[in-house]
Motif scaffolding. Structure first.
Motif: not given
Length: 126
Positions: A53-60, A91-109
């Motif tokens: 949200x704030x850092x404008x950092x992306x993870x892939x 090929x898959x069903x793609x889901x969008x999700x929103x998180x209030x609080x993440x860390x660099x490790x939890x962002x993947x979960x």
């Protein structure tokens, strides 16, 4: 409370492109980390990409690095997933999700995310 609605899925040939959109309700969209996950038949839901949200950092996920790009437009309460060089294994069903609080490790979960959309089907033919 945040409601998420995905769109933009469809059928595309291998090597093609699609752009998924996720429109969010509410006035605090910019406060959320936004993520994309996907689930193929018979497989567990897996992380695809996230935009902090704030850092404008992306993870892939490694499987999509260099091919997919996540972006957001806070003025439109929308997050996007540009998918290029698509492969049948995308090929898959793609889901969008929103998180209030993440860390660099939890962002993947997936349990990190508080709100989920209904999903949009992406099918890549060979």
């Amino acid at each position: 409370q945040v409601q998420l609605v995905e769109s933009g899925g469809g059928l595309v040939q291998a090597g093609g492109s699609l752009r998924l959109s996720c429109a969010a309700s509410g006035r605090t969209f910019s406060a959320y980390t936004m993520g994309w996950f996907r689930q193929a038949p018979g497989k567990e839901r897996e992380f695809v990409a996230a935009h902090i949200r704030s850092a404008y950092t992306t993870y892939y996920a490694d499987s999509v690095k260099g091919r997919f790009t996540i972006s957001r437009d806070n003025a439109k309460n929308t997050v996007y997933l540009q998918m290029n060089s698509l492969k049948p294994e995308d090929t898959a069903v793609y889901y969008c999700a929103a998180a209030q609080s993440v860390s660099s490790s939890s962002v993947y979960l997936s349990p990190t995310y508080n709100y989920w959309g209904q999903g949009t089907q992406v099918t890549v033919s060979s």
